[in-house]
Enzyme design. Structure first.
Site, mmCIF file in Angstrom:
data_model
loop_
_atom_site.group_PDB
_atom_site.id
_atom_site.type_symbol
_atom_site.label_atom_id
_atom_site.label_comp_id
_atom_site.label_asym_id
_atom_site.label_seq_id
_atom_site.Cartn_x
_atom_site.Cartn_y
_atom_site.Cartn_z
ATOM 1 N N GLU A 119 64.043 6.605 -55.320
ATOM 2 C CA GLU A 119 63.548 7.629 -56.258
ATOM 3 C C GLU A 119 64.333 8.930 -56.061
ATOM 4 O O GLU A 119 64.705 9.588 -57.023
ATOM 5 C CB GLU A 119 62.050 7.886 -56.037
ATOM 6 C CG GLU A 119 61.127 6.947 -56.803
ATOM 7 C CD GLU A 119 61.245 5.516 -56.337
ATOM 8 O OE1 GLU A 119 61.334 5.291 -55.110
ATOM 9 O OE2 GLU A 119 61.265 4.623 -57.198
ATOM 10 N N GLU B 151 75.200 6.787 -44.049
ATOM 11 C CA GLU B 151 74.284 5.654 -43.902
ATOM 12 C C GLU B 151 74.080 4.936 -45.230
ATOM 13 O O GLU B 151 74.020 3.717 -45.292
ATOM 14 C CB GLU B 151 72.937 6.136 -43.357
ATOM 15 C CG GLU B 151 71.913 5.010 -43.228
ATOM 16 C CD GLU B 151 70.625 5.421 -42.520
ATOM 17 O OE1 GLU B 151 70.641 6.421 -41.794
ATOM 18 O OE2 GLU B 151 69.614 4.728 -42.699
ATOM 19 N N SER C 290 64.327 2.803 -35.243
ATOM 20 C CA SER C 290 64.960 1.503 -35.032
ATOM 21 C C SER C 290 65.870 1.545 -33.816
ATOM 22 O O SER C 290 66.519 2.566 -33.567
ATOM 23 C CB SER C 290 65.769 1.103 -36.257
ATOM 24 O OG SER C 290 64.904 0.956 -37.349
HETATM 25 C C1 LIG Z 1 62.332 -1.268 -40.741
HETATM 26 C C2 LIG Z 1 62.461 0.192 -40.860
HETATM 27 C C3 LIG Z 1 63.435 0.859 -40.141
HETATM 28 C C4 LIG Z 1 63.551 2.239 -40.208
HETATM 29 N N1 LIG Z 1 64.461 2.870 -39.404
HETATM 30 C C5 LIG Z 1 64.411 4.221 -39.322
HETATM 31 C C6 LIG Z 1 65.155 4.899 -38.333
HETATM 32 O O1 LIG Z 1 65.883 4.287 -37.552
HETATM 33 N N2 LIG Z 1 65.058 6.236 -38.233
HETATM 34 C C7 LIG Z 1 64.260 6.974 -39.073
HETATM 35 O O2 LIG Z 1 64.209 8.180 -38.954
HETATM 36 N N3 LIG Z 1 63.531 6.361 -40.043
HETATM 37 C C8 LIG Z 1 63.583 4.998 -40.168
HETATM 38 N N4 LIG Z 1 62.820 4.366 -41.117
HETATM 39 C C9 LIG Z 1 61.956 5.163 -41.972
HETATM 40 C C10 LIG Z 1 62.411 5.246 -43.408
HETATM 41 O O3 LIG Z 1 63.506 6.080 -43.521
HETATM 42 C C11 LIG Z 1 61.207 5.730 -44.222
HETATM 43 O O4 LIG Z 1 60.360 4.622 -44.372
HETATM 44 C C12 LIG Z 1 61.570 6.321 -45.549
HETATM 45 O O5 LIG Z 1 62.182 7.556 -45.370
HETATM 46 C C13 LIG Z 1 60.358 6.475 -46.464
HETATM 47 O O6 LIG Z 1 59.355 7.236 -45.848
HETATM 48 P P1 LIG Z 1 57.862 6.665 -45.772
HETATM 49 O O7 LIG Z 1 57.885 5.304 -45.227
HETATM 50 O O8 LIG Z 1 57.061 7.689 -45.060
HETATM 51 O O9 LIG Z 1 57.380 6.552 -47.269
HETATM 52 P P2 LIG Z 1 56.859 7.737 -48.218
HETATM 53 O O10 LIG Z 1 57.725 8.921 -48.102
HETATM 54 O O11 LIG Z 1 55.409 7.928 -48.035
HETATM 55 O O12 LIG Z 1 57.134 7.076 -49.633
HETATM 56 C C14 LIG Z 1 56.296 6.061 -50.206
HETATM 57 C C15 LIG Z 1 56.715 5.863 -51.659
HETATM 58 O O13 LIG Z 1 56.545 7.076 -52.391
HETATM 59 C C16 LIG Z 1 57.736 7.394 -53.073
HETATM 60 N N5 LIG Z 1 57.938 8.839 -53.138
HETATM 61 C C17 LIG Z 1 57.847 9.739 -52.132
HETATM 62 N N6 LIG Z 1 58.195 10.957 -52.555
HETATM 63 C C18 LIG Z 1 58.530 10.850 -53.858
HETATM 64 C C19 LIG Z 1 59.007 11.762 -54.848
HETATM 65 N N7 LIG Z 1 59.218 13.067 -54.584
HETATM 66 N N8 LIG Z 1 59.258 11.282 -56.086
HETATM 67 C C20 LIG Z 1 59.049 9.966 -56.351
HETATM 68 N N9 LIG Z 1 58.622 9.075 -55.476
HETATM 69 C C21 LIG Z 1 58.369 9.498 -54.223
HETATM 70 C C22 LIG Z 1 58.835 6.747 -52.260
HETATM 71 O O14 LIG Z 1 59.980 6.500 -53.057
HETATM 72 C C23 LIG Z 1 58.183 5.475 -51.800
HETATM 73 O O15 LIG Z 1 58.339 4.483 -52.757
HETATM 74 C C24 LIG Z 1 62.718 2.965 -41.076
HETATM 75 C C25 LIG Z 1 61.760 2.299 -41.828
HETATM 76 C C26 LIG Z 1 61.605 0.938 -41.720
HETATM 77 C C27 LIG Z 1 60.521 0.265 -42.483
#
Ligand SMILES: Cc1cc2nc3c(=O)[nH]c(=O)nc-3n(C[C@H](O)[C@H](O)[C@H](O)COP(=O)(O)OP(=O)(O)OC[C@H]3O[C@@H](n4cnc5c(N)ncnc54)[C@H](O)[C@@H]3O)c2cc1C
Lengths: 370, 396
Positions: free
Chosen positions: B379, B247, B164
């Protein structure tokens, strides 16, 4: 802004925790409740002697001059231990509100007797079909005799005095009267939490102390606010305890070869109970702090009761669920909390009622010209 | 125990609220309509940031030595609540989360140059953690930083996603792997760097989400002097968790909803139904509002308690996670309850004919879901609560 308790508050809390903890041994509770709803006289006497009951009374009346927060700490410990004492109806619902009128000598005399444990008073706030004490149907006539009925009055059979919300000349009043007299008839009721409760029928009963007009209005509002928040504090203790009982149980209980707490569905349900308890706790602390500052119509009081109803329902059901069958077994100790949870949910107005009260206030605030 | 503002805190709150009353000017509102500038970054935003700094509002809670005002965390929180409720796209990641980490762990070079610039409102920093294959399992990140032994510089290669503000940030607070050994635990081989986006080898492409614009960022043979390293080599994990703890509280700041809530209530009081009755007199409508009101007050208290706890030491870990889960899930529910009040017209967005309150809720709803998984998914927060708050055994 200060979220910490004074040393004296912490002392009262740990004193109450130790004492009530000792008296809530499961075998002891089982023996006591074998004959139905009861008052734990031995414990009540100990609480009086230790200065717990009168802690928030001024020193002149035999107390320690502490504040309302001190009483909610005791209520929380009661919720944690499930002992059966008249602390809330006697001290919080009746005596604490009466402290505002201690300049009346008959009130001061009564309060001193309550502080010393010589007399017990209980509060009769609601009646069948009406739970608003400001609109009580029990009537005080021109000769200052009272007639009507109340119900769900805790420990009425043990009480020496009744604190009764009533009406005189179409205005709210409070009548304090002796329980043992021909005009007062008690009928035992059976409630889900097994608190001893009674229907009270009044027929031209004599009144010892009558509080009317502005004083009465304020007195009833204070009693309602203090009782409501006391129940919320008791709910905090009960919610935290139910969550921790469940945590312990699920850490021991094994299925599929592992502790069931290691299943995410189970752990997360308990995490939700933890979050709920934190929310209920923080809003209850705020409500108590407002009462301490003399704000008896604080929105936080209604909000606390909204949380109380929701959290009691959710945590009680979750605790039972993660235990499986063991949770509802009367040989195990969780059921007492779950039964009380329902009373705490419904007493002093349920969540919906309080939300609608808050809704009316919001409406009035935004419609009134600023 | 006295849960109310001291007279000084109340006065500060009034002063700050007054300051922000007219801070969000029409030209800023206009600028925010551009998808690239909704979260700041345009010329008006930049000028406002300098204004905030000049008026001494950026570093209220920062130590005096670094150019701050050195007031306490509760006072800092009062400020953040107000600035967020004003609708200004306050760069909390920079000022409230990465900034304090740099102030604590940055090299002398970083302290002297970058930290001071933050407080002057001159610098915006992005967070570069997530990668296409490292989301919740952040420690599995693959972006690498290799040491050039001859110069001591670092050579950075890899890709981040969801970065972001990356399209206008001056730096990326970047987590990269510095130890490729298969023998160490994967979170032990990560180091934190502050990467200037002006360096050769940095590029970005936009990702348009349902609500806001974010970016994919690319790092190709970026040569980075060692003075941009933050903390120990391979010691980045502790900095990541430290930043995320901050954060977590920032993203559930009640200021996010308090201003909007008041606008919706006022709208319900002035809008009439077909019978000429104010909307706020309809039972279900005022009940929706009361539920949101109750939720907001509870959230405020949870956050106040955290801020207060920071005065005396570290806030309880489970309680911080509880606030994050409660706050983020409450926001989602609150946007729903408030949108319901508007009826179908609630779906009209932005400048559209008939949009209510400039479509502010239509937008919030589209942005809202990010918070439940962003900043450490709920989670994982529940896992933290289960182990740190309830001492439940872990699965692995
Ligand atoms: C608009 C936006 C802005 C963002 N800004 C930033 C930023 O500035 N910098 C940055 O680094 N990141 C940023 N992010 C990323 C954000 O931090 C990630 O989306 C988040 O960490 C989740 O990772 P993922 O999207 O890969 O989902 P995943 O890790 O694939 O998770 C998908 C689902 O699976 C669940 N899950 C995963 N592991 C487990 C577990 N062990 N037990 C139970 N459930 C689980 C999660 O809870 C979630 O519901 C941003 C995301 C968005 C959409």
């Amino acid at each position: 802004m200060d979220f910490s308790y004074s040393e004296l508050h912490n002392d009262i809390k740990s004193l109450a925790s130790d004492m009530l903890g000792d008296f809530s041994d499961v075998e002891r509770l089982k023996k006591l409740e074998a004959n139905g709803p009861y008052l734990d006289h031995e414990l009540w006497q100990k609480m009086i002697e230790a200065g717990i009951t009168a802690a928030a009374f001024p020193e002149a009346l035999g107390g320690m001059g502490m504040d309302y927060n001190a009483t909610t700490l005791v209520a929380e410990v009661i919720g944690r231990t499930m002992v059966s004492t008249p602390y809330i109806p006697c001290i919080i619902s009746s005596a604490m509100p009466l402290l505002a009128l201690q300049n009346r000598s008959e009130v001061a005399r009564l309060l001193a007797q309550i502080a010393s444990g010589e007399k017990l008073i209980t509060a009769a706030l609601i009646e069948p079909g009406n739970e608003d004490p400001l609109r009580a149907s029990s009537l005080v006539d021109q000769r200052s005799k009272i007639s009507g009925y109340k119900h769900c009055v805790p420990f009425a059979n043990d009480a020496d005095y009744l604190f009764i919300a009533a009406t005189k000349n179409h205005k709210p009043c409070v009548a304090v009267l002796k329980r043992k007299q021909p005009g007062v008839k008690l009928t035992a009721q059976l409630s889900t939490a097994h608190e001893p409760q009674y229907r009270v029928d009044l027929n031209n009963a004599d009144i010892e102390i009558l509080i009317s007009d502005e004083d009465a209005h304020q007195l009833i509002n204070t009693a309602v606010a203090m009782t409501t928040v006391a129940y919320c504090a008791m709910a905090v203790g009960a919610a935290d305890k139910m969550t921790r009982i469940s945590g312990e149980y699920t850490s021991q209980r094994k299925q599929f070869g592992v502790a069931i707490a290691t299943f995410q569905a189970v752990a997360h349900r308990l995490a939700d109970c933890y979050i709920d308890t934190q929310c209920l706790n923080i809003i209850t602390l705020k409500a108590g702090s407002d009462i301490n500052n003399g704000i008896y119509d604080s929105e936080a009081i209604a909000m606390a009761k909204v949380w109380c109803g929701n959290v009691m329902h959710r945590v009680s059901q979750a605790a039972q669920h993660v235990h499986g069958g063991a949770g509802i077994d009367r040989d195990y100790y969780l059921f007492r909390y779950c039964l009380w949870a329902k009373q705490l949910e419904l007493a002093m107005g349920n969540s919906k009622q309080h939300i609608s009260k808050l809704a009316d206030r919001l409406e009035a605030r935004y419609l009134s010209p600023r | 125990m006295d849960i109310s503002y001291t007279p000084e805190q109340q006065a500060l709150k009034n002063r700050i609220a007054n300051y922000f009353k007219d801070f969000v000017t029409p030209d800023l509102i206009e600028e925010k309509k551009h998808p690239d500038f909704f979260e700041g970054g345009g010329p008006v935003f930049k000028q406002k940031m300098k204004q905030l700094a000049k008026d001494g509002l950026l570093g209220l809670g920062w130590p005096v030595e670094l150019g701050g005002a050195g007031i306490g965390p509760v006072e800092q929180h009062i400020f953040t609540e107000e600035v967020m409720s004003s609708g200004f796209p306050y760069p909390f990641l920079t000022v409230d989360t990465v900034g304090p980490m740099l102030a604590q762990h940055g090299s002398e070079f970083i302290q002297e140059n970058i930290v001071r610039e933050i407080l002057k409102g001159e610098i915006i920093i992005s967070v570069g953690y997530s990668e296409p294959n490292a989301g919740t399992d952040l420690a599995s990140l693959q972006t690498r930083a290799d040491r050039d032994e001859a110069t001591g510089d670092w050579i950075i290669n890899g890709q981040k996603i969801w970065t972001s503000l990356g399209h206008y940030a001056d730096y990326v607070w970047l987590a990269a792997r510095t130890n490729q050994s298969p023998d160490i635990k994967k979170h032990k081989g990560i180091t934190l760097f502050l990467v200037p986006t002006a360096l050769e080898g940095f590029s970005h492409t936009p990702i348009k989400t349902m609500g806001i614009r974010t970016n994919a960022t690319y790092y190709q043979d970026i040569r980075l002097p060692d003075k941009y390293r933050v903390g120990e080599i391979d010691g980045g994990w502790q900095l990541i968790t430290g930043q995320l703890n901050r954060e977590r509280l920032s993203i559930v700041n009640p200021g996010m909803i308090t201003g909007v809530f008041e606008q919706v209530c006022a709208w319900c009081a002035t809008s009439k139904d077909i019978d000429g009755k104010p909307l706020i007199s309809t039972p279900w409508i005022k009940e929706n509002l009361a539920r949101v009101h109750t939720g907001i007050e509870t959230l405020k208290l949870l956050c106040w308690k955290q801020a207060w706890a920071m005065q005396t030491g570290n806030p309880d870990m489970a309680d911080a996670s509880a606030a994050k889960v409660y706050g983020s899930e409450f926001f989602v529910e609150a946007w729903r309850l408030l949108l319901e009040v508007m009826g179908q017209a609630g779906t009209l967005s932005g400048d559209s004919e008939g949009a209510i309150l400039k479509g502010v809720l239509e937008k919030r709803y589209r942005v809202g879901s990010t918070l439940t998984f962003g900043g450490g998914t709920n989670e994982i927060q529940r896992e933290i609560i289960a182990s740190a708050g309830l001492w439940l055994p872990r699965a692995r």
